[in-house]
Every structure is written in structure tokens, then in C-alpha cells.
Design a protein around this motif. Structure first.
Motif, PDB file in Angstrom:
ATOM      1  N   LEU A 140     -23.573  37.261 104.035  1.00  0.00           N
ATOM      2  CA  LEU A 140     -24.670  38.185 104.324  1.00  0.00           C
ATOM      3  C   LEU A 140     -25.029  38.181 105.804  1.00  0.00           C
ATOM      4  O   LEU A 140     -25.200  39.246 106.432  1.00  0.00           O
ATOM      5  CB  LEU A 140     -25.897  37.805 103.508  1.00  0.00           C
ATOM      6  CG  LEU A 140     -26.045  38.425 102.125  1.00  0.00           C
ATOM      7  CD1 LEU A 140     -27.100  37.678 101.324  1.00  0.00           C
ATOM      8  CD2 LEU A 140     -26.413  39.895 102.236  1.00  0.00           C
ATOM      9  N   LEU A 141     -25.159  36.989 106.375  1.00  0.00           N
ATOM     10  CA  LEU A 141     -25.563  36.896 107.782  1.00  0.00           C
ATOM     11  C   LEU A 141     -24.530  37.529 108.709  1.00  0.00           C
ATOM     12  O   LEU A 141     -24.885  38.057 109.772  1.00  0.00           O
ATOM     13  CB  LEU A 141     -25.792  35.432 108.156  1.00  0.00           C
ATOM     14  CG  LEU A 141     -26.981  34.762 107.452  1.00  0.00           C
ATOM     15  CD1 LEU A 141     -27.049  33.282 107.816  1.00  0.00           C
ATOM     16  CD2 LEU A 141     -28.279  35.462 107.808  1.00  0.00           C
ATOM     17  N   LEU A 163     -25.726  30.879  95.096  1.00  0.00           N
ATOM     18  CA  LEU A 163     -27.020  30.906  95.771  1.00  0.00           C
ATOM     19  C   LEU A 163     -27.024  31.766  97.026  1.00  0.00           C
ATOM     20  O   LEU A 163     -26.018  31.863  97.740  1.00  0.00           O
ATOM     21  CB  LEU A 163     -27.431  29.489  96.173  1.00  0.00           C
ATOM     22  CG  LEU A 163     -28.155  28.633  95.140  1.00  0.00           C
ATOM     23  CD1 LEU A 163     -28.347  27.217  95.678  1.00  0.00           C
ATOM     24  CD2 LEU A 163     -29.507  29.242  94.784  1.00  0.00           C
ATOM     25  N   VAL A 164     -28.184  32.350  97.293  1.00  0.00           N
ATOM     26  CA  VAL A 164     -28.468  32.985  98.579  1.00  0.00           C
ATOM     27  C   VAL A 164     -29.626  32.215  99.203  1.00  0.00           C
ATOM     28  O   VAL A 164     -30.660  32.003  98.554  1.00  0.00           O
ATOM     29  CB  VAL A 164     -28.859  34.465  98.406  1.00  0.00           C
ATOM     30  CG1 VAL A 164     -29.300  35.060  99.746  1.00  0.00           C
ATOM     31  CG2 VAL A 164     -27.705  35.265  97.823  1.00  0.00           C
ATOM     32  N   VAL A 169     -31.834  34.275 105.332  1.00  0.00           N
ATOM     33  CA  VAL A 169     -31.605  35.721 105.308  1.00  0.00           C
ATOM     34  C   VAL A 169     -32.877  36.460 105.724  1.00  0.00           C
ATOM     35  O   VAL A 169     -32.828  37.423 106.494  1.00  0.00           O
ATOM     36  CB  VAL A 169     -31.135  36.166 103.913  1.00  0.00           C
ATOM     37  CG1 VAL A 169     -31.093  37.688 103.817  1.00  0.00           C
ATOM     38  CG2 VAL A 169     -29.753  35.581 103.610  1.00  0.00           C
ATOM     39  N   GLY A 170     -34.023  36.001 105.232  1.00  0.00           N
ATOM     40  CA  GLY A 170     -35.280  36.637 105.608  1.00  0.00           C
ATOM     41  C   GLY A 170     -35.568  36.523 107.092  1.00  0.00           C
ATOM     42  O   GLY A 170     -36.043  37.471 107.720  1.00  0.00           O
ATOM     43  N   GLU A 197     -42.258  30.851 102.929  1.00  0.00           N
ATOM     44  CA  GLU A 197     -41.078  30.572 103.745  1.00  0.00           C
ATOM     45  C   GLU A 197     -40.122  31.763 103.763  1.00  0.00           C
ATOM     46  O   GLU A 197     -39.592  32.137 104.811  1.00  0.00           O
ATOM     47  CB  GLU A 197     -40.349  29.335 103.214  1.00  0.00           C
ATOM     48  CG  GLU A 197     -39.120  28.943 104.015  1.00  0.00           C
ATOM     49  CD  GLU A 197     -38.405  27.739 103.435  1.00  0.00           C
ATOM     50  OE1 GLU A 197     -37.588  27.133 104.147  1.00  0.00           O
ATOM     51  OE2 GLU A 197     -38.666  27.408 102.257  1.00  0.00           O
ATOM     52  N   VAL A 198     -39.905  32.371 102.610  1.00  0.00           N
ATOM     53  CA  VAL A 198     -38.961  33.492 102.516  1.00  0.00           C
ATOM     54  C   VAL A 198     -39.545  34.755 103.133  1.00  0.00           C
ATOM     55  O   VAL A 198     -38.849  35.530 103.779  1.00  0.00           O
ATOM     56  CB  VAL A 198     -38.584  33.736 101.039  1.00  0.00           C
ATOM     57  CG1 VAL A 198     -37.725  34.987 100.888  1.00  0.00           C
ATOM     58  CG2 VAL A 198     -37.869  32.515 100.472  1.00  0.00           C
ATOM     59  N   ARG A 199     -40.822  35.008 102.888  1.00  0.00           N
ATOM     60  CA  ARG A 199     -41.554  36.175 103.398  1.00  0.00           C
ATOM     61  C   ARG A 199     -40.854  37.496 103.024  1.00  0.00           C
ATOM     62  O   ARG A 199     -40.524  38.306 103.875  1.00  0.00           O
ATOM     63  CB  ARG A 199     -41.742  36.077 104.911  1.00  0.00           C
ATOM     64  CG  ARG A 199     -42.643  34.916 105.332  1.00  0.00           C
ATOM     65  CD  ARG A 199     -42.601  34.661 106.815  1.00  0.00           C
ATOM     66  NE  ARG A 199     -42.986  35.839 107.575  1.00  0.00           N
ATOM     67  CZ  ARG A 199     -42.900  35.925 108.904  1.00  0.00           C
ATOM     68  NH1 ARG A 199     -42.414  34.907 109.603  1.00  0.00           N
ATOM     69  NH2 ARG A 199     -43.273  37.025 109.526  1.00  0.00           N
ATOM     70  N   PRO A 200     -40.624  37.714 101.726  1.00  0.00           N
ATOM     71  CA  PRO A 200     -40.020  38.990 101.322  1.00  0.00           C
ATOM     72  C   PRO A 200     -40.998  40.136 101.521  1.00  0.00           C
ATOM     73  O   PRO A 200     -42.221  39.949 101.449  1.00  0.00           O
ATOM     74  CB  PRO A 200     -39.733  38.772  99.834  1.00  0.00           C
ATOM     75  CG  PRO A 200     -40.799  37.817  99.400  1.00  0.00           C
ATOM     76  CD  PRO A 200     -41.004  36.889 100.566  1.00  0.00           C
TER      77      PRO A 200
END
Length: 378
Positions: A140-141, A163-164, A169-170, A197-200
Motif C-alpha cells: 500500500l505504501l 494485516l494492514v 497507512v493513515g 492512533e489510526v485517525r480514520p
């Protein structure tokens, strides 16, 4: 801390090995009891008060926020993951020529809304190829750059648990100005997720799998920057002042606070909401971290036995602990799941993998029963 078997909390016959929670969770006895009482309540509608349209749904909103580590104002009650993703697609800005990233072989509900959005905006949906080493995050990155308007990903791949790393990624998405939409249907409730932490920008979860609730009750988390966005329907409950039934004809332009504007119509569902409440209360009592640790012990046992049968499994460091795919070189016979079911061992076939997804009603004996039944079929 690992948890002891919770099978006594479920209505599972002794001879059934249901190791298929990623398909649908068995119903907790407490959830069934709540549903039965709720159905009977509708027989006496004079006992349903105006305030009841708000109280239980607000409790449910708060419990889901607690599970997610979020604020209740960020939670909308929706019927499905696809509904929540439609809300996201209606509010994420996309320009001509930009890219929307999804995973290869992703679940269709996290693909179709982005195809429609890309067509409408003149953008392109890009499926990130399945990496040979199983490292979805790296793949993804490598694709996530300034051309990206949106990354729409799960926490783990629905076919095999790959896993992602949502935090990484975020972080990269924010660096390039892309939105992050997470479909946590196959993880939330069994795999820890820190929303701070993810901050979607958006996170959705259907409630009938790892959240142990009824079908057609789901959840949507919306980040603060999108909470004044455009809902995909307009129901009376989402409007300001809707608590006062006598003034509903005083039509108002303002909404209930936070993400409540995105609630589905009839979100107060007097049968599903009590059932979902019972389910979330049990999940919080178990604890997500302890649930994941317990289930990882079971899937590691599955992985060891599967390798002994010559099957391939994702690397332990790159897969979730509650869901694992068993891949057979050359694939399986079309009737493999049917033959296992004939022995009352229930799994799913997804892509070229047998997907094994235990929960706290499963034990090491269930894993051994699965491996014994699978051995002559590989």
C-alpha cells in the motif's frame, strides 16, 4: 491474558464445530433473550414512549464509541457497512485524475462505492496487488502518493487475515492529503484498534460478525472534519428538536450533533438495538486485547497443523490472530466446504483459501477436529 472457553454463553450443540465467525457469529444467549423480549414488546406499543426512540440508541452509540476508543458524537448507527461507505463516498472530495486505492480481492462492499465515485469524479480505482510476501502495508505504501485522493482498506484482509498497519497507512495518507476509509467488519471486536492512533476519516463495521450482534445493525465512525457533511437520506430523527414529537411540523434545517446526521432512518429499531446492546456489553466484558490473545493461540495451532498438511498460511507477523487462510497449491476441490460440513465442521472458502475464524466458543479440540477432517481432502 487468555480467556477460558465461553461456549456456555452460546447455543451451540456439542457435536458442531463452528469455526466460521468471519461468516456470521453464533448468537449469544443474552442476545437471543434480548431479541425475544424486544419482539414481544411490540405487541404492546402503548409501552413504547417517545423518549424510547432515543435512549437505547444513544446507549448503543456510547458503547460502540467505548469499544473503538472514540467519542460518541463521532458514531452513526447504520444498517450495514455498505451504507456507511456510501456516506463516505458522498463526502470525500475527489478531483479528475486522482486515484482511489483498494486492496486486490477486497470485499465487494469496499469496492463498488469507489467505482461509482471514480466514475462520477473522473478518477480511477486502483487495486493494490496481493504481495507475494504477504506484506499488505508495504504494498500500500508503495502506491500511496500525491495522486491519491482516498485509501479504502480493511484492518485485515477478509480472505486470509493478512494485516494492514492502519497507523502507518493513515500517517502516509495524511502526508499526501488523502482520506482514509476503513472497513473494520472483519476485525473490530476481536482485533484491537486505536482510533486516536489510526485517525480514520471514516470507519465502518457490520455488526453480525465479530461484534456478535444481529444482522442489519452496523456502525459508522466519522472524523470531526466530516461531521457537518451531507447525509445520504433525510429522516426526522436526525434533525434538531426531534425529541419534541408535538413540534415535528416545525421543520428545521439544523441536525442533531455530531455524526448523528448520518444515522439511518428508524435507527431506534426496537428489536435490533437491544440485541446489539447485549452483544457489545459482552464484548467489552471480555476485552478486545484478551480476546485477540486467546484467538491467536487457536489460529497458531491451526497454522502449525495446516503446514504439516502441506498447506500455505500467511506469516504470523503479517496476519491477524483471529482469522487465518489455508492456501492449497493448485486449489481445493469445489466441494471441500460441503465435505467438511458433512462432518459438522464449518469453515468458508474465500478465493483460493479455506478461511478459518474461531472465537471464544472454540477450543483446541475444535482445531484438532478441523485438521482431522481436512487431512483427507488435501
Amino acid at each position: 491474558m487468555t480467556l477460558s472457553s465461553q461456549r456456555h454463553l452460546f447455543d451451540l450443540p456439542d457435536d458442531v464445530t463452528w469455526i466460521n465467525c468471519a461468516y456470521m457469529s453464533p448468537q449469544l444467549r443474552s442476545v437471543s433473550d434480548a431479541g425475544q423480549q424486544a419482539v414481544l414488546r411490540k405487541a404492546r406499543p402503548w409501552n413504547v414512549r417517545p423518549e424510547d426512540f432515543f435512549t437505547d440508541s444513544e446507549t448503543l452509540r456510547n458503547l460502540f464509541a467505548e469499544l473503538l476508543g472514540a467519542d460518541a458524537d463521532g458514531v452513526a448507527l447504520v444498517p450495514s457497512a455498505s451504507y456507511g461507505l456510501a456516506v463516505a463516498a458522498a463526502n470525500v472530495p475527489v478531483r479528475v485524475g486522482q486515484r482511489l486505492l483498494v486492496l486486490a480481492e477486497e470485499f465487494p462492499s469496499n469496492v463498488y462505492p469507489w467505482r461509482e465515485l471514480a466514475e462520477r469524479a473522473g478518477a480511477q480505482v486502483v487495486g493494490v496487488r496481493r504481495p507475494e510476501d504477504g506484506d499488505w502495508t508495504r504494498a500500500l505504501l508503495e502506491e500511496l502518493d500525491e495522486r491519491t485522493a482516498l485509501v479504502a482498506v480493511p484492518h485485515c484482509h477478509w480472505t486470509d487475515g493478512g494485516l494492514v498497519d492502519l497507523a502507518r497507512v493513515g500517517e502516509r495518507a495524511r502526508e499526501v492529503g488523502a482520506a482514509l476509509a476503513v472497513d473494520a467488519t472483519q476485525s473490530l471486536g476481536a482485533l484491537p484498534l486505536d482510533v486516536a492512533e489510526v485517525r480514520p476519516d471514516f470507519l465502518v463495521a457490520a455488526g453480525y460478525k465479530w461484534l456478535m450482534g444481529p444482522y442489519s445493525q452496523g456502525y459508522l465512525y466519522v472524523a470531526p472534519k466530516y461531521r457537518e457533511g451531507r447525509p445520504i437520506e433525510h429522516n426526522w430523527l436526525m434533525r434538531g428538536g426531534s425529541e419534541d414529537f408535538s413540534r415535528l411540523v416545525d421543520y428545521r434545517d439544523d441536525f442533531q450533533p455530531g455524526a448523528r446526521r448520518f444515522d439511518v432512518g428508524e435507527r431506534s429499531n426496537f428489536v435490533l438495538v437491544p440485541m446489539a446492546l447485549a452483544a457489545l456489553r459482552q464484548l467489552l466484558a471480555w476485552g478486545v486485547h484478551d480476546t485477540q490473545e486467546t484467538l491467536r493461540g487457536l489460529t497458531e495451532r491451526v497454522a502449525k497443523g495446516a503446514r504439516a498438511l502441506g498447506l500455505e498460511v500467511p506469516p504470523e507477523s503479517l496476519r491477524a490472530g483471529h482469522l487465518i487462510g489455508l492456501k492449497r497449491p493448485g486449489g481445493y476441490a469445489p466441494d471441500v466446504a460441503t465435505k467438511l460440513a458433512a462432518r459438522k465442521v464449518y469453515v468458508s472458502v474465500r478465493g483460493d483459501s479455506i478461511r478459518v475464524s474461531p472465537h471464544l466458543y472454540n477450543t483446541a479440540e475444535d482445531v484438532d477436529r478441523l485438521l482431522e477432517a481436512l487431512a483427507p481432502l488435501v
